[in-house]
Design an enzyme around this catalytic site. Structure first.
Site, PDB file in Angstrom:
ATOM      1  N   ASP A 197      -3.024 -11.232  18.142  1.00  0.00           N
ATOM      2  CA  ASP A 197      -2.530 -12.379  17.649  1.00  0.00           C
ATOM      3  C   ASP A 197      -0.902 -12.158  17.932  1.00  0.00           C
ATOM      4  O   ASP A 197       0.021 -13.093  17.606  1.00  0.00           O
ATOM      5  CB  ASP A 197      -2.776 -12.702  16.284  1.00  0.00           C
ATOM      6  CG  ASP A 197      -2.444 -11.475  15.228  1.00  0.00           C
ATOM      7  OD1 ASP A 197      -2.155 -10.462  15.954  1.00  0.00           O
ATOM      8  OD2 ASP A 197      -2.566 -11.567  14.045  1.00  0.00           O
ATOM      9  N   SER A 198      -0.722 -11.038  18.213  1.00  0.00           N
ATOM     10  CA  SER A 198       0.668 -10.720  18.551  1.00  0.00           C
ATOM     11  C   SER A 198       1.510 -11.524  19.729  1.00  0.00           C
ATOM     12  O   SER A 198       2.328 -11.507  20.298  1.00  0.00           O
ATOM     13  CB  SER A 198       1.091  -9.110  18.932  1.00  0.00           C
ATOM     14  OG  SER A 198       0.219  -8.696  19.880  1.00  0.00           O
ATOM     15  N   ASP A 208      -8.426 -10.766  19.081  1.00  0.00           N
ATOM     16  CA  ASP A 208      -7.950 -10.945  17.718  1.00  0.00           C
ATOM     17  C   ASP A 208      -8.289 -12.153  17.103  1.00  0.00           C
ATOM     18  O   ASP A 208      -8.465 -13.266  17.857  1.00  0.00           O
ATOM     19  CB  ASP A 208      -6.419 -11.087  17.610  1.00  0.00           C
ATOM     20  CG  ASP A 208      -5.737  -9.987  16.582  1.00  0.00           C
ATOM     21  OD1 ASP A 208      -6.958  -9.358  15.744  1.00  0.00           O
ATOM     22  OD2 ASP A 208      -4.714  -9.510  16.921  1.00  0.00           O
ATOM     23  N   GLU A 247      -8.227  -8.653  11.041  1.00  0.00           N
ATOM     24  CA  GLU A 247      -7.347  -8.215   9.857  1.00  0.00           C
ATOM     25  C   GLU A 247      -8.146  -8.408   8.438  1.00  0.00           C
ATOM     26  O   GLU A 247      -8.322  -9.309   8.233  1.00  0.00           O
ATOM     27  CB  GLU A 247      -5.918  -8.842   9.973  1.00  0.00           C
ATOM     28  CG  GLU A 247      -5.237  -8.719  11.156  1.00  0.00           C
ATOM     29  CD  GLU A 247      -3.657  -8.912  11.096  1.00  0.00           C
ATOM     30  OE1 GLU A 247      -3.392  -9.418  10.064  1.00  0.00           O
ATOM     31  OE2 GLU A 247      -3.404  -8.931  12.230  1.00  0.00           O
ATOM     32  N   GLU A 273      -2.767   0.297  10.820  1.00  0.00           N
ATOM     33  CA  GLU A 273      -1.364   0.212  11.068  1.00  0.00           C
ATOM     34  C   GLU A 273      -0.372   0.427  10.056  1.00  0.00           C
ATOM     35  O   GLU A 273      -0.675   0.126   8.876  1.00  0.00           O
ATOM     36  CB  GLU A 273      -1.254  -1.456  11.478  1.00  0.00           C
ATOM     37  CG  GLU A 273       0.311  -1.751  11.969  1.00  0.00           C
ATOM     38  CD  GLU A 273       0.297  -3.299  12.427  1.00  0.00           C
ATOM     39  OE1 GLU A 273      -0.617  -3.876  12.580  1.00  0.00           O
ATOM     40  OE2 GLU A 273       1.511  -3.409  12.834  1.00  0.00           O
TER      41      GLU A 273
HETATM   42  O1  KIV Z   1      -2.018  -8.108  17.603  1.00  0.00           O
HETATM   43  C1  KIV Z   1      -1.555  -7.125  17.755  1.00  0.00           C
HETATM   44  O2  KIV Z   1      -0.836  -6.632  18.604  1.00  0.00           O
HETATM   45  C2  KIV Z   1      -1.957  -6.026  16.779  1.00  0.00           C
HETATM   46  C3  KIV Z   1      -1.391  -4.708  16.990  1.00  0.00           C
HETATM   47  C4  KIV Z   1      -1.338  -3.974  15.753  1.00  0.00           C
HETATM   48  C5  KIV Z   1      -1.489  -3.853  18.016  1.00  0.00           C
HETATM   49  O3  KIV Z   1      -2.875  -6.122  16.178  1.00  0.00           O
END
Ligand code: KIV
Length: 278
Positions: free
Chosen positions: A59-60, A98, A130, A196
């Site tokens: 999701d980054s 994600d 998450e 994290e």
């Molecule tokens: O979405 C992301 O890039 C992550 C990082 C912690 C790797 O979850």
């Protein structure tokens, strides 16, 4: 979750197609594995060829592709084509997608439905969620649907407003909360734990305690694997890097110099030359 399909030991670097069972075997054999984010064709191809074991369509993408300030706005519909592009571009790496904010929290059913879309339309090989232990039912439901789940604990950017910003989680007596999350999510069926921004000693305790592999970002060196956002790792993102980042290149500088050189040559009439004509 164990993978019955994996029997004879092959070192991870020699595996032709990385699967859940190979990461679990890596932990048992004391091998480390490597994950980078990827969001499109060329980076995915390059990282796959470089032997990166797992690619995360994170999701980054929200603040590394789409230009948002944080991870909250990005949607499932936005991540799906990125994920499909990454999956189409690799031959060896396992692709993990994600579940973005808003795509799973409402119920285990919503989590399963979104995960199925990531697997069918995004062609992902696994999903990442998450989580805290409150999301164990969601992890269990997704796993029951036949989808491998990587559970992300510690600092989770989707909850940045609840957590009071980008802060290390699990310091001091709060470490027990993260260990409890890890145990509950392993029990729920997660095949791997991503940790994290937690103290290195908490991550080490979790790595020792759980039987599934762990992967860290800002969680010290004892985890089975390590992950970075590729734009941080390769120096594409501007600004001050996070404490847990090491930059292995200056891609931003290289691209900037190339763009400046191109602009100068066009303005000075030096490009194109006769060599570039038909
Ligand atoms: O979405 C992301 O890039 C992550 C990082 C912690 C790797 O979850």
């Amino acid at each position: 979750m164990t993978n019955p399909g994996i029997s004879k030991h092959v070192p991870l670097s020699e595996v032709k197609r990385v699967r859940v069972g190979h990461l679990q075997e890596a932990k048992r054999n004391g091998e480390r594995f490597v994950m980078l984010t990827a969001y499109e064709q060329y980076s995915a191809e390059i990282f796959d060829e470089a032997g990166i074991d797992v690619l995360l369509v994170g999701d980054s993408a929200s603040n590394n592709v789409f230009g948002y300030q944080n991870m909250i706005p990005v949607t499932l519909d936005q991540l799906l084509p990125l994920c499909a592009a990454v999956t189409r571009s690799v031959t060896r790496a396992m692709v993990v997608a994600d579940l973005p904010f808003g795509s799973f929290e409402v119920s285990p059913t919503q989590a399963v439905e979104s995960s199925i879309r990531l697997m069918k339309e995004g062609m992902a090989h696994a999903v990442k969620i998450e989580s805290t232990k409150d999301f164990a039912p969601h992890v269990a439901a997704i796993t029951r649907a036949g989808i491998p789940v990587m559970a992300h604990i510690g600092f989770t950017a989707q909850r940045e407003h609840l957590l009071g910003g980008y802060r290390v989680q699990g310091r001091g007596s709060d470490g027990k909360r993260i260990v409890d999350d890890a145990l509950a999510l392993e029990e729920a069926g997660a095949f791997c734990l991503l940790m994290e921004m937690i103290p290195a000693e908490v991550a080490a305790e979790i790595e020792r305690t759980v039987s599934i592999p762990t992967i860290g970002i800002g969680a010290g060196s004892s985890t089975t694997g390590q992950v970075l956002v590729w734009q941080d790792m390769a120096g594409l993102r501007g600004g001050k890097p996070f404490k847990f980042v090491k930059q292995y290149a200056d891609i931003r500088g290289t691209l900037s110099s190339a763009a400046e050189a191109f602009a100068t040559e066009v303005r000075e009439g030096k490009f194109p030359t006769i060599d570039h004509e038909f």
